[in-house]
Design a protein around this motif. Structure first.
Motif, PDB file in Angstrom:
ATOM      1  N   ASP E 229     -13.783-116.024  73.733  1.00  0.00           N
ATOM      2  CA  ASP E 229     -13.080-114.957  74.425  1.00  0.00           C
ATOM      3  C   ASP E 229     -11.742-114.685  73.759  1.00  0.00           C
ATOM      4  O   ASP E 229     -11.325-113.527  73.622  1.00  0.00           O
ATOM      5  CB  ASP E 229     -12.874-115.337  75.892  1.00  0.00           C
ATOM      6  CG  ASP E 229     -14.190-115.433  76.622  1.00  0.00           C
ATOM      7  OD1 ASP E 229     -15.204-115.046  76.010  1.00  0.00           O
ATOM      8  OD2 ASP E 229     -14.213-115.891  77.762  1.00  0.00           O
ATOM      9  N   GLN E 232     -12.241-112.804  70.664  1.00  0.00           N
ATOM     10  CA  GLN E 232     -12.636-111.420  70.892  1.00  0.00           C
ATOM     11  C   GLN E 232     -11.481-110.561  71.370  1.00  0.00           C
ATOM     12  O   GLN E 232     -11.319-109.429  70.935  1.00  0.00           O
ATOM     13  CB  GLN E 232     -13.775-111.376  71.915  1.00  0.00           C
ATOM     14  CG  GLN E 232     -14.241-109.959  72.183  1.00  0.00           C
ATOM     15  CD  GLN E 232     -15.393-109.928  73.145  1.00  0.00           C
ATOM     16  OE1 GLN E 232     -15.935-110.958  73.502  1.00  0.00           O
ATOM     17  NE2 GLN E 232     -15.765-108.755  73.570  1.00  0.00           N
ATOM     18  N   ALA E 233     -10.683-111.141  72.244  1.00  0.00           N
ATOM     19  CA  ALA E 233      -9.763-110.268  72.964  1.00  0.00           C
ATOM     20  C   ALA E 233      -8.385-110.161  72.342  1.00  0.00           C
ATOM     21  O   ALA E 233      -7.703-109.174  72.534  1.00  0.00           O
ATOM     22  CB  ALA E 233      -9.631-110.764  74.404  1.00  0.00           C
ATOM     23  N   GLN E 287     -24.852-110.993  68.564  1.00  0.00           N
ATOM     24  CA  GLN E 287     -23.530-110.469  68.847  1.00  0.00           C
ATOM     25  C   GLN E 287     -23.288-109.132  68.166  1.00  0.00           C
ATOM     26  O   GLN E 287     -23.635-108.941  67.008  1.00  0.00           O
ATOM     27  CB  GLN E 287     -22.484-111.485  68.405  1.00  0.00           C
ATOM     28  CG  GLN E 287     -21.112-111.240  68.950  1.00  0.00           C
ATOM     29  CD  GLN E 287     -21.105-110.891  70.409  1.00  0.00           C
ATOM     30  OE1 GLN E 287     -20.855-109.762  70.773  1.00  0.00           O
ATOM     31  NE2 GLN E 287     -21.419-111.848  71.272  1.00  0.00           N
ATOM     32  N   ARG E 292     -15.856-110.984  68.091  1.00  0.00           N
ATOM     33  CA  ARG E 292     -16.559-112.123  68.672  1.00  0.00           C
ATOM     34  C   ARG E 292     -17.518-112.714  67.644  1.00  0.00           C
ATOM     35  O   ARG E 292     -17.681-113.932  67.548  1.00  0.00           O
ATOM     36  CB  ARG E 292     -17.311-111.686  69.920  1.00  0.00           C
ATOM     37  CG  ARG E 292     -17.659-112.840  70.826  1.00  0.00           C
ATOM     38  CD  ARG E 292     -18.243-112.327  72.124  1.00  0.00           C
ATOM     39  NE  ARG E 292     -18.674-113.437  72.951  1.00  0.00           N
ATOM     40  CZ  ARG E 292     -17.907-114.046  73.828  1.00  0.00           C
ATOM     41  NH1 ARG E 292     -16.674-113.658  73.983  1.00  0.00           N
ATOM     42  NH2 ARG E 292     -18.360-115.044  74.549  1.00  0.00           N
ATOM     43  N   TYR E 296     -17.752-116.508  66.441  1.00  0.00           N
ATOM     44  CA  TYR E 296     -18.895-117.409  66.284  1.00  0.00           C
ATOM     45  C   TYR E 296     -18.919-117.985  64.880  1.00  0.00           C
ATOM     46  O   TYR E 296     -19.148-119.169  64.674  1.00  0.00           O
ATOM     47  CB  TYR E 296     -20.197-116.662  66.559  1.00  0.00           C
ATOM     48  CG  TYR E 296     -20.499-116.487  68.013  1.00  0.00           C
ATOM     49  CD1 TYR E 296     -20.774-117.592  68.798  1.00  0.00           C
ATOM     50  CD2 TYR E 296     -20.516-115.249  68.610  1.00  0.00           C
ATOM     51  CE1 TYR E 296     -21.045-117.447  70.132  1.00  0.00           C
ATOM     52  CE2 TYR E 296     -20.787-115.089  69.942  1.00  0.00           C
ATOM     53  CZ  TYR E 296     -21.052-116.195  70.700  1.00  0.00           C
ATOM     54  OH  TYR E 296     -21.313-116.059  72.029  1.00  0.00           O
ATOM     55  N   TYR E1019     -22.450-118.876  78.040  1.00  0.00           N
ATOM     56  CA  TYR E1019     -21.109-118.280  78.012  1.00  0.00           C
ATOM     57  C   TYR E1019     -20.973-117.308  79.165  1.00  0.00           C
ATOM     58  O   TYR E1019     -21.137-116.112  79.024  1.00  0.00           O
ATOM     59  CB  TYR E1019     -20.874-117.591  76.675  1.00  0.00           C
ATOM     60  CG  TYR E1019     -20.884-118.541  75.530  1.00  0.00           C
ATOM     61  CD1 TYR E1019     -20.069-119.664  75.539  1.00  0.00           C
ATOM     62  CD2 TYR E1019     -21.698-118.343  74.432  1.00  0.00           C
ATOM     63  CE1 TYR E1019     -20.071-120.555  74.502  1.00  0.00           C
ATOM     64  CE2 TYR E1019     -21.704-119.225  73.380  1.00  0.00           C
ATOM     65  CZ  TYR E1019     -20.892-120.338  73.423  1.00  0.00           C
ATOM     66  OH  TYR E1019     -20.897-121.211  72.395  1.00  0.00           O
TER      67      TYR E1019
END
Lengths: 164, 86, 114, 84, 1044, 231, 117
Positions: E229, E232-233, E287, E292, E296, E1019
């Motif tokens: 997360d 990603q964010a 994905q 993200r 990974y 997740y």
């Protein structure tokens, strides 16, 4: 003049506090002196409350007397409350009453409120101008003057001298 | 003799703490709990002083002072929070 | 001396216990505060004094003095602040209460404003 | 004696921990959490660590609680904390 | 020399002062901030240089006391490298974030500085508790920096991060304090010295807790939802630091603690890393969000590095060979570090993070180049450090007998390659675009890191492998060609041909035996076919660099003296051909299939080499010949790898698509030249291991069967194609089947026929593809049934195709006949009658598609829309006619070619054929190319003359007029005779051509996807669940590791 | 419910895992060599009567620097994450005034608490406490004013200046240690003085004073940003 | 002291339990501070030696005698750092809670699941 007075008083208070904390020692006094003077300089403007102390012989006498009066009241109050707590029926008659005080100085009012809070079954809940609102564990009267008489006046006469 | 008295006092103080903790648990509202907290800290100060006395260390008393100060400020803060003055 | 101090301490601890008992037994917050502030203040005062007397040799008298003064000074302030807050947010007095002058004045004031 | 104090305080602490977790009102939780720290600092003193005791009392119990309060000030519709 | 403590001092000092200065002047605080970061980098760099020059590692004591009494820091080789990298990424990220810093509160700068400071401390300190403090400094600064973007996503991600970090640091603290209790020290070195004190149960747990905390910070597989997360964010500039520098520091902490660990724990760490590597990559398959995805990949890479470190440490009892450590761990790490930071930075340029919305990159050659480089680096292709690291790691694993780990690591790498390359393809191929914000400070960091990656790769070659300068040629020349990509096609094409010619001139004489043969085949064939590429107009950006790279790597493949060089060349060839195929208009999925199968093949080959190394103890290619142990296993690995390249049945599904969908003038290169690399490799290994048995089965016999069946099925599939290039592609597959069959025979004649067929196939298939390319360039379609009657319009192409199919189908007089003759002879001689029969059957039905080619395209009636088309471009015709001449030459004078072939094969097998002038004599018969030619020409010439004389005026009928007479069919083209031409045969033979392999592979793919989506269910996005995962993870690990 | 059971299960296993830490470790009966060294040589080497202080400030001085940094980061982070309310006039909800008694009490107590805080950090080498505790006490004095006078503004310039300068001075003293004494953060840059008195233990009182000021101002910073931010 | 260690561990477990079972973010943070307290107790208990006193030399504890009289000063030093760090983390977590609340007017951790898979 006022600032000067409160500054001196503040300084004395702080110095006393410091000495109580550190005991008497040359190094401690030097450091403490410097720090206390610095602190006084910083706080002298805001420490108006220290200016409320009356520096007279009379007030000194009254102060000492007050301590005893207060201690006596304290012990009495505690015994009273202890009795109430211990008695199985919980004999209380609580309520909030309004009292009037003639004290003007802030410190005086503070000490008065604290004293009230610490004495028999009374607790200062709110202050509004001349009036204190007191939570009373055993309300005997709801009249302002009578209540004032009963709760306030015994301290007030000393405090009036001490703080003006 | 004196030691017994001191120890008994400490035990009484402990019991007092337990009682205060009971009030803390019971509530019923926040102000009650704060009162319990207040009482607890005061009793705790006595315990600290007791500990200092049995350990024979004056310096422990500094802790008690901080303790008293903090409990005061803590209670005032909660009170101010409650009356929306924070 | 030590025994004298011990006795004072013991009395103090009894007051502490009473104060604690008070906050357990009393019916509402204000009454609990009465018990809490008063009994415990005297209690701790005695407790500390007793220890100071009992251990007079350890030079702790000044610190205990400061402590006592501090507690006497601050404890009522915090109690007052708490009581004021409790009343302000409307925690009710117990049913046994006979009067609430503050609440009356407050409501009068509100009426006047509205 | 020391053990006795520790046991009693420990039990109260653990009880307070549960209280802190299960109290419905957040403010009560915080008070309970503060109690844990307060009692812990007595234990520190018993364990001959006055520095830690002082720190725990000042930071763990005092300042942390206040910080929590300031945070509450911003997160809850205030006033619903009063009861319970 | 500046005391390394100043790294902390100046960072802290600046941090303290920044807010004060900021109150006065913003610009001053900005300048101070960057100056500080630069100074830190300078200090780190200075130490790095000094230590590289051979300075001893320094230990810095604080407070003036020796090690156990005060906290000490250490700055040795490893520390210097890590510190330098951390500060570098710090400075570059700060530059990247310039706009953010300028517009947000000064606190952002302070936090950034503190984060870098914490990372530095983590790396240098030698004290457990100090480690904790620096860990917290880093984490807390990171937590706060995560809020630099104030959206809900990053905030909730940050909170999850705090929870995880909090748990981890709690564990670390508990572990540390018990370690202190047991050893009486907090200094890591002293702890190591008194390691026996923590041998007990409690010591194990304490160590385990501390270790697990750091492992959690490294984001191990199931317990890492929070990290994803965050990746990603959070803002790219910050994430670049988190993903690289922070992880690196944590990793380094593990490295520091490693001497404390016992074998069980090392195993545990390796397991943690392995699981993380494989599963993160597996989950990454599903994905779509770029950041993200990178997350990974980051996690997976760190897992890989951890595994590598643990395995290396374990295998060498704590004192690993330095070079191994540097190459494997350092290489993998550096690769990940530079590439991942760069990719995260790139990700920050985009508003939307869907992987298929990044296409805008392709408009910008620089961005595309950076992006591609990073992707290839992560996939582990040369010349990037990851390649060398992977090579050494696999070799090391094979040598130390850790077979399972080879599988795991290669599987993980493969999974990672899938999504990374899919992303690359989607960037190149997709058309969905979005805005990008380009600015100098955002481009500079990734560019620098890309350069760093290349440099690191080359430095590794130079320092650790003594490569012939020739081996740099493919990359260097390709780079040069990128440099001149702005020139017109013609010039570049001619230049390319010249370079390849020069290269061939240089290389071919240096080789001998089959190496030389293949060199001629690769380079000579290339030279001819490249002429066809000159037809293109415009710039044709990005074409010639890959072409030349492919040919040069084919060249150096033959020059390789070590297996490493071979593999290096092989990978270069793979990647360049992939990029060529990718250029094709509809090559999207096919190129993916191509590269995936090629990579899988390469991994098989790698494994083969690794085991060969384990058996022979040397990476010299010659030393492989001495191997006796495990030969069957090694052989099998090699064979699978090479068979993928030749598109053997079952492994062929990439083949038709890539051959058919690549650009028209690329198809011949791929089909006729590149596929021969597989044959080359196969011959190389078959010559060594050919006789080995697998159980009781002779591997070569199986290979022979596979070849024969491939030939049959390939041919069959070719028959049923409507698409002309697909037809040719399947035909190639069939032809390669023959070659496999003949290689598998392991006889003199068999190999000659294999080589001969290689040449023959080169000629005719190139001819066909080029001719068809010409046709397609005019008609614009590849659908055979839409053509017809082109003989009038494109007579020269017609002749080419005609010659080619004669050569293909194996009828006299052209070379095809010779190849078939040799094959059958060899088969019969070897006693493989059944296989030969299958091959014969296949070659017979090959007539069907040959016929179709000529008939459907060139004969019959011309379509109205193709009435006006012209003959193909001259550039198409020139190579065609050269090839025709070549076919003619070897048809007429077979010994021109068979003699050198035989001579080459003589090195492997004793000769079984004789020569008599132009006559080849084998034990079963003889063949004279000359005579066959004359006879056949005579036989054909007569009917031709008769036909020409009698059919003076053929009548032309409009194509559909019969139909119009009655009612109009819905789809007139279906009535065309060429449509579904071989439908009748489908009934008979269709079951053979049923796409079993395709079904199988798509089932595998679907199943993988299902598993991936299953695993990613863990997740949940809930921070609390993640916390539970962490604790569960630790507990499970503990009980797995056999605590108690 | 299933989730709870699972959590319970995990925690039970966690407890089982941690059990040896309690059962296998015997209570200490003697100091370990490292601590022995600190206790034996510490007073003479560093001159600090409070051995915890000597460990904190000198032996493990880097930790303490880190600790200061952590607090500093927290302050910066809190300030960073909370948006400051623009101007006090747009204050949406009026805060309730504090009671007069509290205000008076605050005015009386604040200087004393301040002095007490200074006492604590100045005597860090003699009595329990030190920079952090003293800093907290100072911060609580200001907190008390914030509670009593919620509308009053803290002078941020002065706060920042104290925070920055005390931090920088701390570093400078640390650096002086490299050149004047044996290493970074060595307290022996000043004479050790008479053991057990205020001016002793080298630079420890100075360092602790600086830490105290810094910690105090940082904590005030945290509280202030939390108070003033948008709610 | 084993007793205190046990209390410490119990607090850690209770804190974890709270952190894992309570949905309210503030409760989670409280769980954290309970864990922290537990750890601090643990650390201090590690340094304690039965019957010995605080490592502060004054009139009742002589310098020469200190080695046999005092508890380990190192854990105290460590826990001091840990407490300050705990405060820092708690403050930051609370700020996060405030910020999260401002986004969604909710403190339920289950409401912040927008990122997954």
């Amino acid at each position: 003049m006022k600032i000067f007075k409160q500054g001196i008083l503040l300084l004395l208070f702080l110095l006393l506090f410091w000495v109580l904390l550190t005991s008497i020692d040359s190094q401690e006094l030097i450091a403490g002196g410097v720090i206390v003077i610095l602190l006084t300089l910083v706080f002298s403007r805001k420490a108006a409350v220290f200016g409320d102390f009356q520096i007279t012989f009379k007030s000194l006498i009254y102060s000492i007397a007050y301590i005893f009066v207060f201690l006596a009241a304290l012990v009495r109050s505690n015994l009273d409350v202890a009795f109430r707590v211990l008695s199985p029926k919980l004999p209380i008659n609580p309520g909030i009453v309004k009292v009037k005080t003639s004290l003007n100085s802030k410190t005086g009012r503070l000490v008065l409120a604290n004293s009230i809070t610490l004495t028999p079954g009374t607790l200062t809940v709110e202050t509004k101008g001349d009036h204190f609102y007191i939570h009373w564990i055993d309300v005997s009267t709801q009249d302002v003057d009578l209540a004032s008489q009963e709760i306030v006046s015994k301290f007030e006469k000393y405090l009036e001298v001490m703080f003006g | 003799m004196a030691d017994i008295l001191y120890n008994t006092s400490a035990v009484l103080a402990l019991i007092a703490i337990i009682l205060a903790a009971w009030r803390l648990l019971k509530g019923p509202n926040v102000a009650d709990r704060v009162v319990a907290l207040d009482v607890m800290t005061i009793i705790s100060i006595s315990l600290i002083v007791y500990v200092a006395s049995i350990a024979q260390r004056v310096i422990y008393l500094d802790v008690a002072m901080v303790y008293a100060l903090i409990s005061f400020i803590g209670v005032v803060a909660i009170a101010r929070y409650l009356e929306r003055g924070l | 001396m030590a025994v004298f101090g011990g006795i004072i301490t013991f009395v103090g601890s009894i007051f502490l216990l009473l104060g604690a008992l008070g906050i357990v037994r009393m019916p509402d917050v204000y009454n609990r505060m009465q018990a809490g502030t008063k009994a415990t203040t005297l209690g701790i005062l005695l407790f500390l004094a007793g220890i100071a007397i009992g251990h007079i040799e350890c030079m702790c008298i000044f610190r205990i003095l400061i402590l006592i003064l501090f507690i006497i000074f601050t404890n009522p302030i915090s109690s007052h602040a708490l009581a004021r807050a409790a009343h302000h947010i409307g925690i009710p007095l117990t049913d046994k209460s006979v009067t609430d002058a503050l609440a009356e004045d407050e409501s009068e004031k509100e009426e006047a404003i509205s | 004696m020391i053990n006795g104090i520790i046991i009693v305080l420990g039990i109260i602490m653990i009880a307070s921990a549960f209280m802190a977790i299960y109290m419905r009102s957040l403010l009560s939780s915080i008070i309970a959490a503060g109690v844990i720290s307060l009692l812990a600092s007595i234990i520190y003193l018993l364990l001959a660590a006055p520095d830690v005791a002082m720190t725990e009392a000042a930071i763990g119990s005092g300042l942390t609680t206040v910080v929590f309060l300031y945070a509450f000030n911003k997160v809850k519709g205030r006033g619903e904390d009063n009861h319970g | 020399m500046v005391n390394p403590l100043y790294l902390f001092i100046i960072a802290l000092g600046t941090g303290f002062l920044l807010s004060l200065i900021d109150k006065l002047y913003r610009s001053v605080s900005l300048i101070l901030f960057y100056a500080t970061l630069t100074a830190m980098l300078g200090i780190a760099g200075q130490w790095l240089v000094e230590i590289m020059r051979g300075m001893e590692a320094v230990v810095i004591y604080t407070a003036g006391f020796q090690a156990p009494y005060s906290i000490n820091l250490r700055l040795g080789m490893e520390e210097a490298v890590f510190v330098f990298l951390a500060n570098l990424v710090g400075l570059l990220s700060a530059i990247y974030l310039f706009n953010k810093f300028r517009h947000s509160k000064v606190n952002a700068m302070v936090l950034f500085l503190m984060m870098i400071l914490g990372i530095n401390g983590l790396i240098m300190t030698r004290d457990m508790f100090n480690l904790f403090v620096f860990m917290e400094i880093t984490s807390i600064a990171t937590y706060a920096l995560i809020g630099i973007n104030r959206n809900t996503e990053s905030l909730s991600a940050g909170f999850k991060y705090i929870i995880a970090g909090g748990i981890a640091s709690s564990f670390f603290l508990i572990g540390t304090i018990y370690l202190y209790r047991l050893t009486g020290t907090l200094n890591i070195d002293s702890m190591i010295a008194s390691k026996e004190l923590i041998a007990g149960n409690a010591g194990f747990i304490a160590l385990f807790l501390a270790l697990s905390a750091i492992v959690i910070e490294l984001k191990p597989f199931p317990a890492n939802g929070w990290a994803l997360d965050v990746y990603q964010a959070v803002d790219s500039g910050v994430v670049a630091v988190i993903a690289t520098a922070s992880s690196a520091a944590m990793f380094f902490v593990i490295y520091k603690l490693m001497p404390l660990l016992n074998i069980t724990m090392l195993d545990l760490l390796a397991g943690i890393g392995g699981i993380t590597f494989v599963f993160s990559n597996l989950v990454g398959l599903k994905q779509k969000n770029a950041k993200r995805l990178l997350g990974y990949s980051s996690i997976a890479q760190m897992g890989l590095v951890l595994t590598a470190l643990s395995l290396v440490m374990k295998g060498s009892c704590g004192i690993p060979p330095k070079n191994l450590l540097i190459i494997v761990v350092g290489g993998l790490f550096l690769n990940h570090f530079l590439a991942k930071a760069g990719l995260f930075w790139l990700a920050g340029l985009f508003k939307e993070q869907d992987t298929d919305k990044w296409s805008v990159i392709r408009r910008n050659p620089l961005l595309l180049f950076i992006f591609g480089s990073f992707i290839f680096a992560l996939v582990g292709l040369p010349p990037f450090p990851g390649f060398w690291a992977k090579w050494e790691l696999i070799l090391y694993l094979a040598k130390s007998g850790q077979h399972f780990w080879i599988f795991t690591i290669l599987l993980g790498s493969f999974l990672e390659a899938i999504y990374l390359i899919r992303w690359l393809i989607s960037v190149v191929k997709d058309t969905v675009e979005q805005e990008v914000v380009l600015s100098f400070q955002k481009i500079l960091p990734p560019v620098l890191f890309m350069i760093g990656l290349y440099n690191a790769g080359f430095l590794m070659i130079i320092n650790y492998y003594s490569f012939n300068p020739l081996f740099f040629a493919p990359l260097m020349v390709a780079a040069f060609f990128f440099g001149i990509d702005w020139l017109p096609t013609k010039f570049k094409g001619i230049f390319t041909i010249a370079v390849i010619g020069a290269f061939a001139y240089h290389v071919v004489p240096q080789l001998d035996g089959i190496y030389q043969i293949f060199a001629v085949l690769f380079l000579g064939g290339g030279l001819i076919q490249l002429i066809a590429t000159l037809q293109a107009s415009g710039k044709r950006t990005g074409f010639y660099p890959f072409v030349i790279m492919m040919f040069l790597s084919l060249g150096i493949l033959l020059k390789s003296e070590t297996t490493l060089q071979f593999f290096y060349a092989w990978e270069l060839m793979t990647v360049s051909s992939f990029l060529l195929i990718l250029r094709g208009g509809k090559a999207r999925n096919h190129s993916l299939l191509y590269i995936l199968f090629s990579l899988a093949g390469a991994y098989f080959i790698l494994t083969g080499f690794a085991y060969a190394f384990a058996a022979a103890g040397d990476i010299n290619i010659l030393s492989i010949t001495n191997i006796t142990a495990y030969s069957s296993v090694i052989y099998t690995f090699f064979l699978v790898g090479f068979l993928i390249k030749t598109g053997a049945l079952g492994l062929h599904i990439w083949l038709p698509g890539s051959y058919a969908e690549s650009e028209d003038d690329v198809s011949p290169l791929i089909s006729s030249i590149l596929s021969k690399a597989g044959i080359f490799g196969m011959m190389l290994v078959a010559g060594i291991f050919g006789k080995s048995l697998f159980g009781k089965i002779e591997i070569s016999a199986a290979l022979g069967w596979l070849g024969a069946i491939t030939a049959l099925i390939g041919t069959l599939m070719a028959i049923f194609q409507e698409d002309i290039k697909k037809l040719l592609a399947y035909s190639s597959m069939g032809q390669l089947g023959y070659m496999v069959l003949s290689v598998a025979m392991l006889s003199h004649l068999g190999w000659i026929s294999a080589l001969y067929m290689s040449f023959n196939h080169l000629f005719f298939k190139a001819l066909l593809f080029i001719a068809i390319a010409g046709v397609i360039s005019r008609t614009g379609t590849r659908n055979m049934c839409e053509m017809g009657g082109l003989i009038k319009r494109m007579p020269y192409s017609f002749i080419s195709v005609l010659i080619a199919i004669i050569a293909l189908s194996g009828v006299p007089p052209l070379s095809g006949f010779g190849s078939k003759w040799l094959l059958y002879t060899a088969g019969i001689e070897r006693g493989w009658y059944l296989q030969t029969a299958v091959a014969f059957f296949a070659s017979t039905i090959a007539f069907l598609y040959c016929y179709r080619l000529i008939h459907t395209i060139f004969l019959g009636q011309p379509k109205p829309k193709f009435k006006e088309i012209k003959e193909a471009s001259l550039w198409y015709l020139i190579p065609q006619y050269i090839l025709i001449m070549a076919i003619m030459a070897i048809s007429m004078f077979p010994n021109l070619i068979i003699e050198p072939l035989a001579a080459a094969v003589n090195n492997y097998f004793s000769t079984t054929i004789d020569w008599n002038g132009y006559t080849v004599i084998s034990s079963l018969g003889y063949w004279n190319g000359n005579a066959v030619m004359y006879v056949t020409m005579g036989v054909f010439a007569l009917p031709l003359i008769i036909l020409i004389l009698t059919q003076r005026r053929p009548q032309l009928v409009k194509q559909f007029n019969i139909v119009f007479a009655a009612e109009r069919p819905d789809r007139p083209e279906t009535t065309h005779v060429a449509n579904n031409f071989f439908a009748p045969y489908q009934k008979a033979l269709g079951f053979l051509a049923y796409p079993y392999a395709t079904r199988f592979w798509s089932a595998v793919s679907e199943w993988t996807q299902t598993v991936a989506s299953l695993f990613r269910q863990i997740y949940t996005g809930n921070g609390q669940t993640y916390a539970l995962h962490i604790i569960l993870y630790v507990v499970v690990l503990y009980f797995i590791s056999g605590g108690r | 419910m299933v989730k709870r059971f699972l959590i319970l299960l995990v925690l039970v296993f966690f407890v089982i895992m941690l059990l040896p830490l309690v059962s296998d470790i015997q209570p200490q009966t003697e100091l370990n060599p490292l601590a022995k060294k600190y206790v034996k040589d510490g007073p003479d080497e560093l001159g600090s009567a409070n051995l915890v202080t000597s460990v904190i400030v000198t032996y493990r001085g880097l930790d303490t620097l880190g600790e200061v940094a952590v607090l500093f980061i927290a302050t910066a982070g809190v300030g960073f994450m909370l948006r400051r309310r623009k101007g006090s006039k747009t204050n949406p909800q009026k805060k309730r005034e504090s009671s007069e008694i509290l205000q008076t009490g605050t005015a009386l107590l604040t200087p004393l608490i301040f002095l007490f805080g200074i006492y604590i950090f100045l005597h860090g080498h003699l009595t329990p406490g030190g920079g952090f505790q003293g800093g907290v006490v100072i911060a609580s004095a200001i907190l008390l004013s914030m509670l009593s006078f919620p509308q009053s503004e803290i002078n941020h310039k002065i706060l920042n200046a104290i925070e920055s300068l005390s931090g920088v001075l701390y570093l400078v003293i640390g650096i002086l240690g490299i050149y004047l004494a044996a290493g970074f953060l060595d307290n022996r840059i000043l004479p050790l003085g008479d053991f057990g008195r205020l001016f002793s233990a080298g630079a420890i009182p100075v360092i602790y004073s600086l830490i105290g000021l810094k910690v105090g101002s940082e904590l005030v910073g945290i509280l202030d940003s939390m108070q003033r931010s948008d709610s | 002291m084993t007793l205190v260690s046990i209390i410490g561990f119990v607090l850690i477990i209770v804190g974890l339990w709270g952190m894992l079972t309570q949905n309210n973010i503030i409760k989670i943070i409280i769980g954290f501070s309970i864990i922290d307290t537990g750890i601090h107790l643990l650390i201090v208990s590690i340094g304690y030696i039965k019957g010995k006193t605080a490592p502060i030399i004054d009139s009742v504890l002589l310098k020469t005698d200190a080695v046999n009289q005092v508890v380990d000063p190192i854990p105290s030093a460590l826990v001091l750092t840990a407490i300050v760090i705990g405060l820092a983390v708690t403050a930051l977590m609370l700020v996060y809670a405030v910020n999260l609340y401002q986004r969604k007017q909710s403190l339920d951790i289950n409401d912040f699941e927008e990122l997954k898979w």
